[in-house]
Motif scaffolding. Structure first.
Motif, PDB file in Angstrom:
ATOM      1  N   MET A  59       0.834  -1.199   0.000  1.00 52.65           N
ATOM      2  CA  MET A  59       0.000   0.000   0.000  1.00 52.65           C
ATOM      3  C   MET A  59       0.872   1.254   0.000  1.00 52.65           C
ATOM      4  N   VAL A  60       1.914   1.256   0.824  1.00 52.71           N
ATOM      5  CA  VAL A  60       2.805   2.415   0.910  1.00 52.71           C
ATOM      6  C   VAL A  60       3.533   2.636  -0.410  1.00 52.71           C
ATOM      7  N   LEU A  61       4.090   1.559  -0.973  1.00 54.14           N
ATOM      8  CA  LEU A  61       4.844   1.679  -2.219  1.00 54.14           C
ATOM      9  C   LEU A  61       3.952   2.103  -3.380  1.00 54.14           C
ATOM     10  N   ALA A  62       2.761   1.497  -3.484  1.00 48.78           N
ATOM     11  CA  ALA A  62       1.837   1.869  -4.560  1.00 48.78           C
ATOM     12  C   ALA A  62       1.411   3.323  -4.421  1.00 48.78           C
ATOM     13  N   GLY A  63       1.167   3.755  -3.173  1.00 46.57           N
ATOM     14  CA  GLY A  63       0.775   5.133  -2.951  1.00 46.57           C
ATOM     15  C   GLY A  63       1.856   6.120  -3.349  1.00 46.57           C
ATOM     16  N   ILE A  64       3.101   5.814  -2.987  1.00 51.75           N
ATOM     17  CA  ILE A  64       4.212   6.709  -3.303  1.00 51.75           C
ATOM     18  C   ILE A  64       4.463   6.765  -4.810  1.00 51.75           C
ATOM     19  N   LEU A  65       4.552   5.586  -5.441  1.00 53.25           N
ATOM     20  CA  LEU A  65       4.822   5.548  -6.879  1.00 53.25           C
ATOM     21  C   LEU A  65       3.664   6.132  -7.677  1.00 53.25           C
ATOM     22  N   ALA A 112     -12.223  16.744  -5.538  1.00 50.80           N
ATOM     23  CA  ALA A 112     -12.405  15.860  -4.383  1.00 50.80           C
ATOM     24  C   ALA A 112     -13.610  14.949  -4.561  1.00 50.80           C
ATOM     25  N   ILE A 113     -14.750  15.515  -4.978  1.00 46.94           N
ATOM     26  CA  ILE A 113     -15.938  14.667  -5.109  1.00 46.94           C
ATOM     27  C   ILE A 113     -15.865  13.803  -6.364  1.00 46.94           C
ATOM     28  N   LEU A 114     -15.111  14.246  -7.372  1.00 47.81           N
ATOM     29  CA  LEU A 114     -14.916  13.408  -8.553  1.00 47.81           C
ATOM     30  C   LEU A 114     -14.211  12.112  -8.160  1.00 47.81           C
ATOM     31  N   VAL A 115     -13.178  12.227  -7.334  1.00 52.27           N
ATOM     32  CA  VAL A 115     -12.473  11.043  -6.836  1.00 52.27           C
ATOM     33  C   VAL A 115     -13.379  10.226  -5.924  1.00 52.27           C
ATOM     34  N   LEU A 116     -14.148  10.920  -5.071  1.00 49.27           N
ATOM     35  CA  LEU A 116     -15.042  10.229  -4.146  1.00 49.27           C
ATOM     36  C   LEU A 116     -16.064   9.384  -4.884  1.00 49.27           C
ATOM     37  N   PHE A 117     -16.634   9.914  -5.957  1.00 46.27           N
ATOM     38  CA  PHE A 117     -17.650   9.189  -6.711  1.00 46.27           C
ATOM     39  C   PHE A 117     -17.051   8.140  -7.651  1.00 46.27           C
ATOM     40  N   CYS A 118     -15.973   8.491  -8.330  1.00 48.93           N
ATOM     41  CA  CYS A 118     -15.463   7.634  -9.405  1.00 48.93           C
ATOM     42  C   CYS A 118     -14.391   6.639  -8.965  1.00 48.93           C
ATOM     43  N   ALA A 119     -13.677   6.922  -7.883  1.00 53.66           N
ATOM     44  CA  ALA A 119     -12.543   6.070  -7.515  1.00 53.66           C
ATOM     45  C   ALA A 119     -12.654   5.513  -6.105  1.00 53.66           C
ATOM     46  N   LEU A 201      -6.729   6.528  -0.642  1.00 52.99           N
ATOM     47  CA  LEU A 201      -7.284   7.634  -1.412  1.00 52.99           C
ATOM     48  C   LEU A 201      -8.527   8.207  -0.748  1.00 52.99           C
ATOM     49  N   MET A 202      -9.365   7.322  -0.187  1.00 50.44           N
ATOM     50  CA  MET A 202     -10.579   7.808   0.479  1.00 50.44           C
ATOM     51  C   MET A 202     -10.241   8.597   1.739  1.00 50.44           C
ATOM     52  N   LEU A 203      -9.189   8.188   2.438  1.00 56.22           N
ATOM     53  CA  LEU A 203      -8.745   8.920   3.624  1.00 56.22           C
ATOM     54  C   LEU A 203      -8.278  10.322   3.231  1.00 56.22           C
ATOM     55  N   ALA A 204      -7.458  10.394   2.184  1.00 50.97           N
ATOM     56  CA  ALA A 204      -6.974  11.691   1.706  1.00 50.97           C
ATOM     57  C   ALA A 204      -8.128  12.557   1.203  1.00 50.97           C
ATOM     58  N   ILE A 214      -5.299  19.873   1.927  1.00 49.80           N
ATOM     59  CA  ILE A 214      -5.672  19.711   0.523  1.00 49.80           C
ATOM     60  C   ILE A 214      -4.687  18.752  -0.152  1.00 49.80           C
ATOM     61  N   PHE A 215      -4.912  17.462   0.037  1.00 50.34           N
ATOM     62  CA  PHE A 215      -4.078  16.462  -0.624  1.00 50.34           C
ATOM     63  C   PHE A 215      -4.352  16.460  -2.135  1.00 50.34           C
ATOM     64  N   PRO A 216      -3.311  16.268  -2.955  1.00 56.13           N
ATOM     65  CA  PRO A 216      -3.523  16.157  -4.409  1.00 56.13           C
ATOM     66  C   PRO A 216      -4.079  14.773  -4.755  1.00 56.13           C
ATOM     67  N   VAL A 217      -5.336  14.543  -4.392  1.00 56.84           N
ATOM     68  CA  VAL A 217      -5.931  13.212  -4.489  1.00 56.84           C
ATOM     69  C   VAL A 217      -5.902  12.676  -5.919  1.00 56.84           C
ATOM     70  N   ALA A 218      -6.221  13.532  -6.892  1.00 57.73           N
ATOM     71  CA  ALA A 218      -6.263  13.066  -8.279  1.00 57.73           C
ATOM     72  C   ALA A 218      -4.896  12.568  -8.739  1.00 57.73           C
ATOM     73  N   ASN A 219      -3.828  13.184  -8.262  1.00 58.80           N
ATOM     74  CA  ASN A 219      -2.486  12.737  -8.640  1.00 58.80           C
ATOM     75  C   ASN A 219      -2.139  11.379  -8.043  1.00 58.80           C
ATOM     76  N   MET A 220      -2.915  10.944  -7.049  1.00 59.71           N
ATOM     77  CA  MET A 220      -2.663   9.655  -6.421  1.00 59.71           C
ATOM     78  C   MET A 220      -3.393   8.508  -7.118  1.00 59.71           C
ATOM     79  N   LEU A 221      -4.244   8.804  -8.099  1.00 63.80           N
ATOM     80  CA  LEU A 221      -5.054   7.777  -8.755  1.00 63.80           C
ATOM     81  C   LEU A 221      -4.243   6.660  -9.423  1.00 63.80           C
ATOM     82  N   PRO A 222      -3.060   6.955 -10.014  1.00 67.46           N
ATOM     83  CA  PRO A 222      -2.296   5.848 -10.616  1.00 67.46           C
ATOM     84  C   PRO A 222      -1.949   4.742  -9.630  1.00 67.46           C
TER      85      PRO A 222
END
Length: 238
Positions: A59-65, A112-119, A201-204, A214-222
């Protein structure tokens, strides 16, 4: 027959249209309090999913990369442009009221809500689960939450929230139909690690909705794309 994604998309659409239409009648205390409640709920669900991780280092490695990739390709900036386009398109039909959100404030909440709904982990797992088993109960349950969430956020963001129903529907349909090919190649550990990354991602997202950080949640999607491959590699090597 796949029905969950259509029900979930309709819930977002109806909720957003209803919330935007009733915005003037919505008490200010609800507009302030309810998003905070949704943010806390998102953080709580994220913590629960993180606790299910089979391999915490995955989880940590996937989140960082994932965040590194997202930053390098300016993913959140691209999603922000999509949000700006959606807002401009909607405002051609329904002009924004005076004194509304600034462009920066709008994009901050919209992403934020785009990530909440879609991811969200619930939506992703629910879509894949229905594709494999035909059970739409998870997405139907999520639809009730999304109905009220979309309505509350639409009171401040306007009719643009309704446009989120389109990418959400496309993502969930893709996952549902692709699950037949994907899930047989996975293991319980891979699914658990995938859910844990979704929880991260949901925590962020919850922190972002509450305005705490304000975490850059969308940048974490990969990170979601990297979770299962890294989990499989970790299980094989270690």
């Amino acid at each position: 027959m796949i029905i969950g994604p259509y029900i979930n998309g309709a819930a977002v659409l109806v909720g957003a249209l209803s919330g935007a239409a009733l915005a003037q009648r919505m008490p200010d205390r609800l507009r302030v309090a309810m998003p905070l409640t949704f943010g806390v709920a998102s953080m709580a669900m994220g913590v629960i999913l993180i606790n299910r991780a089979a391999h915490m280092p995955v989880m940590v490695l996937a989140g960082i990369l994932g965040a590194l990739i997202g930053e390098l390709i300016f993913l959140e900036r691209g999603i922000g442009k999509v949000g700006s386009f959606a807002r401009a398109l909607v405002e051609k039909v329904v002009p924004a009221k005076a004194g509304g959100l600034s462009q920066d404030e709008f994009l901050e909440k919209f992403v934020a809500i785009l990530v909440l709904f879609c991811a969200s982990g619930t939506g992703i797992f629910g879509s894949m689960n229905e594709g494999m088993t035909g059970d739409a109960s998870i997405l139907i349950a999520k639809s009730f939450l999304d109905l009220f969430t979309a309505a509350i956020f639409a009171t401040t963001l306007g009719y643009a929230v309704a446009t989120i129903a389109v990418p959400q529907l496309l993502i969930q349909l893709s996952l549902a139909f692709g699950a037949v090919l994907i899930l047989p190649l996975t293991s319980p550990q891979m699914i658990a690690d995938f859910s844990a990354v979704g929880g991260l991602l949901m925590l962020a997202t919850g922190f972002r909705i509450c305005g705490i950080k304000i975490f850059p949640v969308a940048n974490m999607l990969p990170a979601l794309l990297l979770a299962m491959p890294i989990s499989a590699f970790w299980s094989h090597v270690f």
